[in-house]
Design a protein around this motif. Structure first.
Motif, PDB file in Angstrom:
ATOM      1  N   LEU A 109      37.153  43.950  40.930  1.00 24.55           N
ATOM      2  CA  LEU A 109      38.058  42.949  40.370  1.00 24.55           C
ATOM      3  C   LEU A 109      39.144  43.609  39.535  1.00 24.55           C
ATOM      4  CD1 LEU A 109      35.644  40.044  39.369  1.00 24.55           C
ATOM      5  CD2 LEU A 109      37.641  39.861  40.837  1.00 24.55           C
TER       6      LEU A 109
ATOM      7  N   ALA B  38      41.583  45.220  41.806  1.00 27.23           N
ATOM      8  CA  ALA B  38      42.405  44.234  42.528  1.00 27.23           C
ATOM      9  C   ALA B  38      43.480  43.621  41.640  1.00 27.23           C
ATOM     10  CB  ALA B  38      41.509  43.147  43.109  1.00 27.23           C
ATOM     11  N   LEU B  39      43.138  43.442  40.370  1.00 30.08           N
ATOM     12  CA  LEU B  39      44.097  42.815  39.465  1.00 30.08           C
ATOM     13  C   LEU B  39      45.080  43.820  38.880  1.00 30.08           C
ATOM     14  CD1 LEU B  39      41.788  40.187  37.724  1.00 30.08           C
ATOM     15  CD2 LEU B  39      43.774  39.718  39.147  1.00 30.08           C
TER      16      LEU B  39
ATOM     17  N   ILE C 157      49.240  41.363  43.655  1.00 31.68           N
ATOM     18  CA  ILE C 157      47.824  40.989  43.673  1.00 31.68           C
ATOM     19  C   ILE C 157      47.433  40.155  44.884  1.00 31.68           C
ATOM     20  CG2 ILE C 157      46.060  39.696  42.412  1.00 31.68           C
ATOM     21  CD1 ILE C 157      47.569  40.412  39.845  1.00 31.68           C
TER      22      ILE C 157
ATOM     23  N   VAL D 282      40.697  38.799  45.367  1.00 34.41           N
ATOM     24  CA  VAL D 282      40.153  38.602  44.021  1.00 34.41           C
ATOM     25  C   VAL D 282      39.177  37.436  44.058  1.00 34.41           C
ATOM     26  CG1 VAL D 282      40.692  37.962  41.644  1.00 34.41           C
ATOM     27  CG2 VAL D 282      42.209  39.509  42.883  1.00 34.41           C
TER      28      VAL D 282
ATOM     29  N   HIS E 250      35.826  38.271  45.563  1.00 36.80           N
ATOM     30  CA  HIS E 250      34.955  39.013  44.645  1.00 36.80           C
ATOM     31  C   HIS E 250      34.355  38.089  43.602  1.00 36.80           C
ATOM     32  CE1 HIS E 250      35.733  42.838  46.338  1.00 36.80           C
ATOM     33  NE2 HIS E 250      36.987  42.939  45.942  1.00 36.80           N
TER      34      HIS E 250
ATOM     35  N   CYS F  89      42.586  31.826  40.401  1.00 34.08           N
ATOM     36  CA  CYS F  89      42.903  32.542  41.644  1.00 34.08           C
ATOM     37  C   CYS F  89      43.628  31.606  42.593  1.00 34.08           C
ATOM     38  CB  CYS F  89      41.622  33.038  42.326  1.00 34.08           C
ATOM     39  SG  CYS F  89      40.892  34.485  41.554  1.00 34.08           S
TER      40      CYS F  89
ATOM     41  N   CYS G 255      43.932  34.905  35.450  1.00 35.47           N
ATOM     42  CA  CYS G 255      42.951  35.771  36.092  1.00 35.47           C
ATOM     43  C   CYS G 255      42.582  36.934  35.186  1.00 35.47           C
ATOM     44  CB  CYS G 255      43.508  36.310  37.409  1.00 35.47           C
ATOM     45  SG  CYS G 255      43.451  35.104  38.745  1.00 35.47           S
TER      46      CYS G 255
END
Lengths: 573, 149
Positions: free
Chosen positions: B60, B63-64, B69, B74, B77, B104, B112
């Motif tokens: 996570l 990904a962020l 993004i 996200v 996950h 999200c 997020c």
């Protein structure tokens, strides 16, 4: 995750459900471990899998190694729904979906794809304890189907197409030999249906025209002599189609062909009729083309002209869209009696053929708005002659709630004539169906019949299950098989003989039609076969079958075989 | 501390975890699943949870951190983390995941990131508490006692 090999032993039937062989698929290691423990506590035999692909491999390695599959919806390597489809198609095992996400749309998707249950995480012990019911239910259905199939076969063997319908028991199930088929079509049928735990309906495969065509193609490819369910299944490559479905269908097809053979003699005389095709009327008329020499045009027209018949037939056909195949068979059988009544003599002879046509039409039209009978449909479904056959099935302006809505049943008046006769005969059946169908023939079911709805196939199939299941789920199967067989016949230039066969087999199927709720015998047959293939948009759109050119053509092919010797086999090809 | 005291302490501690929402009914289910055949079942499952959660949290974070993004990723996950936390009854973690998923869906980066921070926090809290509880249990077992339910 960890792949635990189980012994792949056979289920311990003596202490069922203990020893139930469960395959759990979940990418979450924590859940996998927990579920394994929980299932073991239920005395089940557990195998775990962290990847969908591994699960599929395991299942394929040992087709009989598991009784049920529990899978999570979200998995990295493969969508749980896809796995679900594969399992259903290849192994025909009950699949339970799981997810921490309980959104209605997701759950619905699961059901659409064939899940027999959808559990929300966190899952409780009590939920797992009862999963055996899904296995049991499937077993019951299978047995039933097999019985149906056997029944139909025996009937066909012992009776000629005419005989079957002579009784007015379209169901044809009555086979003295099989015994299973109802001696008294109506009664039996009813009993059977009623006793059938509708709750446990198996997903029925609807042999839509398309599906049947594929089937026929596969059979031809393999070689009729060397054909076998497994080979056909592999060639067809249709998801969710099981070997059983194919086997059952093949049986019907064989019967149909043999019946066509028998009828070819009769037909030869009628060959003149070659029905070039349902021109405006509808592909259905194709079916009518049959040799009805007496009424070459009339016949054709007759189909149309038989308002009563047509309408009846139409409804049937429409319903049977998927069943076209099956229908074809049905009409054949029936025509004799049923049609003759309402229809001029010429029809009578044709009736058998017609019936066949009807079926074919039915199949094609199954989804199709047979309802349109009232109007144009009539013409189309010259086959409607089948109504005779259908007669068993109460000809009720079948307005399938779902897909069948399209079939605006022709005005009763039209059908009256034909229908009257058949009505009475059919009535009892229909009533039976009705009762059975009531719960089941939900619109959704009907929808399934329409091939047009490809996307809804899964759903449709499901929907249909209840319907077909209600009545004679088994029957449907048979019928569908027959129907398909019929169409096959048509394609194969089979003689009328085949038709007879199909009709015979129809009895069961016919019942299925009833399931449709419309009382269209044809439909019943069609209905049974979940017409997954019915993606016929036309059908769905409630446009008359006619508009649906695609299916119709198929339909024609399908039905015509025996019925319309006149019609070139090539057409079907 | 003697055995009885230890046992009482354990019970109190565990009860507080439930009260504070760190654990829920599912944890009780896990305990009930434990038996002679699997005497360490709960600890094993929780360990798996720790492993999986840490992996997911790292994913996570990565990904962020991306320029652009991928919210679907996200969300996937977070969904997994939600499922995982539901397996042992880590209720507070699960709750944050729900909010996280909403952000999200909205593709709200701020939201997020905030949730990521929150879920990390909740996770480390429940981890610490569970580990403390296991330690207590171990002490009891070492002292020859049994774990009170």
């Amino acid at each position: 995750m960890v792949l635990l090999e189980s012994g792949f032993s056979s289920p311990r039937n003596d202490v069922f459900p203990a020893g139930l062989r469960v395959l759990v698929v979940d990418d979450d290691p924590t859940w996998l471990k927990i579920l394994e423990k929980m299932l073991k506590k239920c005395s089940y035999e557990v195998t775990t899998c962290g990847l969908a692909r591994d699960a599929l491999n395991l299942l394929r390695e040992r087709k009989d190694g598991y009784d049920i599959v529990i899978s999570d919806v979200n998995m990295p390597d493969m969508d749980g729904f896809k796995l679900l489809e594969h399992v259903g198609l290849e192994m025909d095992l009950p699949v339970i979906m799981m997810s921490v996400d309980g959104e209605t749309s997701r759950v619905m998707k699961g059901v659409q794809h064939g899940a027999c249950d959808y559990l929300l995480k966190p899952i409780r012990m009590k939920e797992l304890r009862n999963i055996w019911q899904h296995v049991f239910r499937k077993k019951i259905h299978e047995v039933r189907d097999i019985e149906s199939l056997e029944g139909i076969e025996s009937i066909q063997m012992t009776r000629s197409g005419c005989d079957l319908f002579d009784d007015g028991h379209f169901l044809g199930g009555d086979d003295t030999t099989s015994g299973r088929k109802r001696k008294d079509a109506d009664n039996k049928h009813e009993d059977r249906d009623l006793s059938d735990p509708s709750s446990t309906k198996k997903a029925r495969v609807i042999w839509t025209v398309d599906l049947h065509q594929k089937f026929v193609k596969a059979v031809n490819q393999i070689g009729f002599d060397k054909v076998g369910p497994k080979k056909i299944l592999d060639l067809m490559n249709i998801p969710r189609l099981t070997r059983e479905n194919v086997a059952s269908h093949l049986q019907k097809y064989r019967l149909y062909l043999s019946r066509l053979q028998k009828e070819s003699d009769i037909k030869n005389s009628f060959i003149g009729m070659k029905h070039s095709d349902p021109p405006n009327n509808s592909t259905a008329s194709f079916g009518l083309h049959k040799p009805s020499n007496t009424m070459p045009d009339d016949v054709l027209n007759g189909t149309y002209s038989f308002p009563v018949n047509n309408s009846l037939v139409q409804t049937v056909d429409v319903k049977g869209q998927g069943d076209r195949h099956g229908i074809a068979s049905v009409p054949v059988a029936e025509p004799k009696g049923a049609l003759s009544k309402d229809i001029p003599d010429s029809h009578k002879t044709k009736s058998s053929q017609m019936s066949f046509d009807h079926y074919s039409l039915g199949s094609a039209a199954s989804g199709v708005s047979f309802a349109s009978f009232g109007s144009t449909t009539q013409a189309r479904y010259s086959w409607t002659e089948i109504p005779e056959i259908q007669s068993k099935v109460e000809y009720e302006p079948v307005q399938p709630e779902n897909g069948f809505n399209q079939l605006p049943l022709p005005e009763p008046s039209m059908i009256e004539k034909e229908v009257n006769r058949s009505r009475t005969e059919v009535k009892p059946l229909f009533d039976e169906y009705r009762s059975n169908l009531v719960g089941h023939s939900s619109p959704a079911d009907l929808v399934d019949l329409f091939p047009g709805q490809s996307k809804n196939q899964t759903l449709k199939n499901q929907v249909f299950d209840p319907i077909s299941a209600t009545k004679s789920s088994i029957k449907t199967k048979d019928i569908s098989q027959n129907c398909l067989a019929d169409s096959e016949f048509a394609k194969r230039n089979l003689n009328a003989a085949g038709r007879e066969v199909t009709l015979a087999s129809l009895p069961e199927d016919l019942q299925i039609f009833w399931l449709q709720g419309d009382g269209y015998p044809m439909n019943i047959a069609l209905q049974n076969f979940d017409f997954p293939e019915y993606n016929d948009p036309a059908l769905i759109d409630e446009t008359p079958f006619y508009s649906y050119d695609a299916p119709r053509l198929d339909h024609e092919h399908l039905f015509d075989p025996t019925e319309y010797y006149a019609i070139d086999q090539g057409l079907f090809v | 501390m003697d055995l009885v005291q230890l046992q009482r302490q354990l019970v109190e501690y565990r009860t507080s975890l439930y009260h504070e929402g760190f654990l829920d009914e599912q944890y009780t289910q896990l305990q009930e699943l434990q038996d002679e055949n699997n005497p360490d079942f709960v600890v094993e499952v929780v360990s798996l949870f720790f492993e999986d959660s840490e992996r997911l949290l790292n994913e996570l974070t990565k990904a962020l951190e991306q320029q652009s993004i991928d919210f679907k990723r996200v969300d996937a996950h977070v969904h997994q983390l939600k499922g995982s936390s539901s397996s042992i009854g880590a209720q507070r973690v699960q709750k944050v995941c729900i909010a996280f998923r909403n952000y999200c869906e909205e593709q709200n980066v701020e939201g997020c990131l905030k949730c990521l921070q929150q879920v990390r926090h909740e996770y480390s809290l429940v981890k610490t508490k569970l580990e403390s509880m296991f330690q207590l249990e171990q002490q009891i077992l070492s002292a020859g006692g049994s774990i009170p339910m």
